[in-house]
Scaffold this motif. Sequence first.
Motif, mmCIF file in Angstrom:
data_model
loop_
_atom_site.group_PDB
_atom_site.id
_atom_site.type_symbol
_atom_site.label_atom_id
_atom_site.label_comp_id
_atom_site.label_asym_id
_atom_site.label_seq_id
_atom_site.Cartn_x
_atom_site.Cartn_y
_atom_site.Cartn_z
ATOM 1 N N ASN A 1 0.559 -1.418 -0.036
ATOM 2 C CA ASN A 1 -0.291 -0.191 -0.281
ATOM 3 C C ASN A 1 0.426 0.859 0.018
ATOM 4 O O ASN A 1 -0.010 2.599 -0.789
ATOM 5 N N VAL B 1 -8.483 4.110 0.498
ATOM 6 C CA VAL B 1 -8.282 3.768 -0.242
ATOM 7 C C VAL B 1 -6.912 4.320 -0.691
ATOM 8 O O VAL B 1 -5.761 3.764 -1.166
ATOM 9 N N LEU B 2 -6.543 5.558 -1.120
ATOM 10 C CA LEU B 2 -6.638 6.908 -1.679
ATOM 11 C C LEU B 2 -5.056 7.544 -0.544
ATOM 12 O O LEU B 2 -4.219 7.863 -1.467
ATOM 13 N N ASP C 1 1.339 6.785 0.497
ATOM 14 C CA ASP C 1 0.125 5.886 -0.861
ATOM 15 C C ASP C 1 0.120 5.751 -1.958
ATOM 16 O O ASP C 1 0.496 7.264 -2.588
ATOM 17 N N LEU C 2 0.952 4.032 -2.217
ATOM 18 C CA LEU C 2 1.189 4.511 -3.790
ATOM 19 C C LEU C 2 0.021 3.891 -4.813
ATOM 20 O O LEU C 2 -0.480 3.583 -4.889
ATOM 21 N N HIS D 1 -6.250 -0.180 2.169
ATOM 22 C CA HIS D 1 -6.301 0.849 1.804
ATOM 23 C C HIS D 1 -5.838 0.410 0.288
ATOM 24 O O HIS D 1 -5.178 1.096 -0.080
ATOM 25 N N VAL D 2 -6.249 -1.044 -0.052
ATOM 26 C CA VAL D 2 -5.323 -0.768 -1.522
ATOM 27 C C VAL D 2 -6.688 -1.618 -2.146
ATOM 28 O O VAL D 2 -7.233 -2.114 -1.787
HETATM 29 CA CA LIG Z 1 -3.250 3.005 -0.780
#
Ligand SMILES: [Ca+2]
Length: 676
Positions: free
Chosen positions: A150, A276-277, A286-287, A321-322
């Motif tokens: 993540n 998520v972002l 955050d990737l 989170h992904v």
């Molecule tokens: Ca993320």
Amino acid sequence: MTRIFIFAVCVFSATACVAPPTPGEGPLSDNVINWRDEVIYQIMTDRFADGDASNNYNTNLLDPSAYHGGDWRGIAEKFDYLEALGVTTLWISPVVKNVESDAGFSSYHGYWTQDFSRPNPHFGDIVALREMVDQAHARGFKVILDIVTNHVGQAFYYDINKNGQPDEFFLGQGGRIVPIGETDSSSELTRILEWDPDFNPDGVQAWTSLGPSGLAPIIFARDPKINRMPPQPDLFAQDYAYNQKGRVTIWNKPEVCGCDPWGCAWNNPCRREQEVLGDFPGGLKDLATHRYDVRNALFDAFSNWIDIGDFDGFRIDTLKHVEHGFWDDFCPRIREHTLGKGKQNFFMFGEAFDGDDNLLGEYTQGQGVDSLFYFSQYYTLFRGALLGDGSRTCEIERLHCRRHGCQDDPCGEGQTFEALYNGAGKFNGPTGEYGDQLNSRQLVVNFLSNHDVGRFIYFMPPEWSQSEKRKLLHLALGYLLTADGIPCLYYGVEQEFEGGNDPANRETLGDINNYKTKVWKNGYWQESQKTYDSDGDGADDTVWEPYDTGNPSFKYIALLNSIRHNHIALRRGELRVRWSTTGSAGDDHGIFAFERQHADENILVVMNLGSQTSSRTSSGTSSMPVGFSSGTTLNDLLDPGNSFQVQSSGCSPEVGEGCLDISVPPRTILILASGS
Ligand SMILES: [Ca+2]
Ligand SMILES: [Ca+2]
Ligand SMILES: [Ca+2]
Ligand SMILES: [Ca+2]
């Protein structure tokens, strides 16, 4: 194989050689028959055992936020200890090179990636890593690698005021930048920290003296002293590899999504977008995992680590989170990779830190992870029912209902339960001993504590005696090692560690200071070594030592593990709840009973969660039906002198069943099998 090791020597001993390690070639080992047979032991590598003093730089045992010196060689040196405990799978900390420190805290936990392709030098080199895994396999242990897809560590700042420096300042309502120390009484001020600004769905915005100025540029840190360098491989040193939306704020400020003060619903789109972002708190960047180049780079990095380390599974960090699409891409590719190398049964389970089965169940759908940590059970049972007074054990039964579906509400309140967890296995996913697919309902990872929550004893009233605390710990462990799913023990539970929240719950196992207690003596509290009673006469006679294998909890866990090992029903059997309660009154107060059945073996587990009195497996004139015929003698596997007779009447048994009305002392578990 040879080639990796030659390369490794080149990388770590010759400064001229700077290429990252290449993957191992040739087949990988195949070690797992059925994941339901395994008992996982979570090792925080830095805190478990120090086997190599030569990698102990920046260590300080007195600072709970510093590296303490544990390493991969240290793990290998403790295989006798782990074998005596009876655990079978070792989950180790992330192995990748980290940013060394940030704001006075160090990366001893391994979750602050700086370079996905190199090992963390505190833990050893890849030769030491592979030697440890090979030795583990030779001893029958499996090894699970902890991975983070993540985010990376605190790698860059958002240059909001576009001055090329990381700053901290206030932003007024009119967009005016107010330096720290100055005031602007005309407007409401927002504190801005360029290292870790708040989430903005449009991306973190820049402001200059002229007002809004588009997206804030990001600037990578370059501080080699603490390895705070642009992340590697090189793709991760590009701004487009990141989402650049700032830090998740929804947990502290649910109002930003228009939610009530106690939080947003699990599927609130605004909350999910942030989770998520957004950057993970602590400035973890955050990737942009929706990008195919980022996905490919992460797949390359982690499939490489499988080849280098011959790992048997992944524990995956920050699952929620992904986006789901990432897991539906990453997991099938990892399965294909490991199968292609001859490794069957690679197991991937994730951490979605949430007690809501609706959210957890979502991650079991599709072709993503095989399973996940059973956080809803953690909250309902280990943090709820067991620490309470034992009423409404129907809530424990409801957990099973949310997983598998139920016709009737065990609490009798008319709720209906659809199965929220996927009952179909994954394509190319884990299988049983006959090649039959296993599914997420069978593979949930049960845990009592981990590195992100206080230890179980920590949540008990501090005034309790050690023996009272031990009794409840043992009841919890009894459930953990007999319930369906895969048990996971957090290192140190066998030494009765009781640390609170991070970092207090990350005690160093080899440090004598973690085996001390406070006692009232001569008018004041004094620190003294912990002791225990080793000969059972009720008086303490033995001073507790690090890695002690004779203490009551080490021995109890070893006994539970041997019972689990010797009884296939406890590993692979289906679970059927036999008794639960809906209130606090009644003779059956605190009783929760279930059977595990596999082929012709049946094991009955009876718990009394009540703290005060013995309770019966009956209510009024009705007793508990059991899957044993009347006349059967049931022996308690934890206490072989303790036996019970199955009766022919008192309940409404099905064909082949009998009835059981027994008394169970408070906070006690019985593991009952038919006598020979
Ligand atoms: Ca993320
Ligand atoms: Ca060391
Ligand atoms: Ca700046
Ligand atoms: Ca004694």
